[in-house]
Scaffold this motif. Structure first.
Motif, PDB file in Angstrom:
ATOM      1  N   CYS A  82     -54.836  71.561 -20.899  1.00  0.00           N
ATOM      2  CA  CYS A  82     -55.416  70.219 -20.928  1.00  0.00           C
ATOM      3  C   CYS A  82     -56.834  70.295 -21.494  1.00  0.00           C
ATOM      4  N   SER A  96     -49.014  61.675 -26.885  1.00  0.00           N
ATOM      5  CA  SER A  96     -49.340  60.277 -26.601  1.00  0.00           C
ATOM      6  C   SER A  96     -50.422  60.167 -25.533  1.00  0.00           C
ATOM      7  N   LEU A  97     -50.466  61.120 -24.593  1.00  0.00           N
ATOM      8  CA  LEU A  97     -51.508  61.104 -23.566  1.00  0.00           C
ATOM      9  C   LEU A  97     -52.739  61.882 -24.012  1.00  0.00           C
ATOM     10  N   SER A 101     -51.080  64.918 -16.988  1.00  0.00           N
ATOM     11  CA  SER A 101     -50.841  63.667 -16.266  1.00  0.00           C
ATOM     12  C   SER A 101     -51.839  63.466 -15.128  1.00  0.00           C
ATOM     13  N   ALA A 104     -54.800  61.989 -16.896  1.00  0.00           N
ATOM     14  CA  ALA A 104     -54.488  60.688 -17.479  1.00  0.00           C
ATOM     15  C   ALA A 104     -54.314  59.615 -16.418  1.00  0.00           C
ATOM     16  N   PHE A 105     -53.760  59.995 -15.283  1.00  0.00           N
ATOM     17  CA  PHE A 105     -53.507  59.047 -14.190  1.00  0.00           C
ATOM     18  C   PHE A 105     -54.101  59.597 -12.897  1.00  0.00           C
TER      19      PHE A 105
END
Length: 122
Positions: A82, A96-97, A101, A104-105
């Motif tokens: 990451c 796309s991110l 995750s 991103a979230f």
């Protein structure tokens, strides 16, 4: 140079193969030009096109050296790292991110020390 011959799906003559078919035989096109195409018709869309190469002009696939294996491992590790938190996500980060995750979230992230099946909703 004239136009390439076009064959219908599954009706290409012997001696021609697609890249995948060459690879299954342990071969590669080896710099040769496309000699023909195969078209698979589709309803309401343009046909699928596959390029054909001559099998007799194909060359064997180059073997993987230790340096190539190392470069491939490094490239795959980079796809899993990451860019935000610099940790190995354990999976290929979706373009796309652009980040794992958890980054991103952050509202849906599982707190550290809590097992994945903890029963809490984030």
């Amino acid at each position: 140079m004239g136009a390439l011959p076009v064959y219908r799906w599954r009706l290409a003559p012997d001696g021609y193969a697609t890249r995948r078919q060459l690879r299954a035989r342990g071969l590669r096109p080896g710099g040769q030009d496309v000699v023909a195409t195969v078209e698979r018709p589709r309803r309401r869309r343009e046909p699928l096109v596959a390029y054909l190469y001559r099998i007799d002009r194909a060359k064997p696939v180059r073997p993987m050296t230790s340096a190539r294996w190392a470069a491939l491992a490094k490239a795959n590790a980079a796809r899993r790292t990451c860019p935000e938190c610099r940790r190995d996500a354990g999976y290929v980060i979706p373009p796309s991110l652009g980040m794992c995750s958890a980054c991103a979230f952050p509202d849906n992230a599982v707190p550290a020390g809590v097992p994945a099946g903890h029963g809490l909703r984030a």
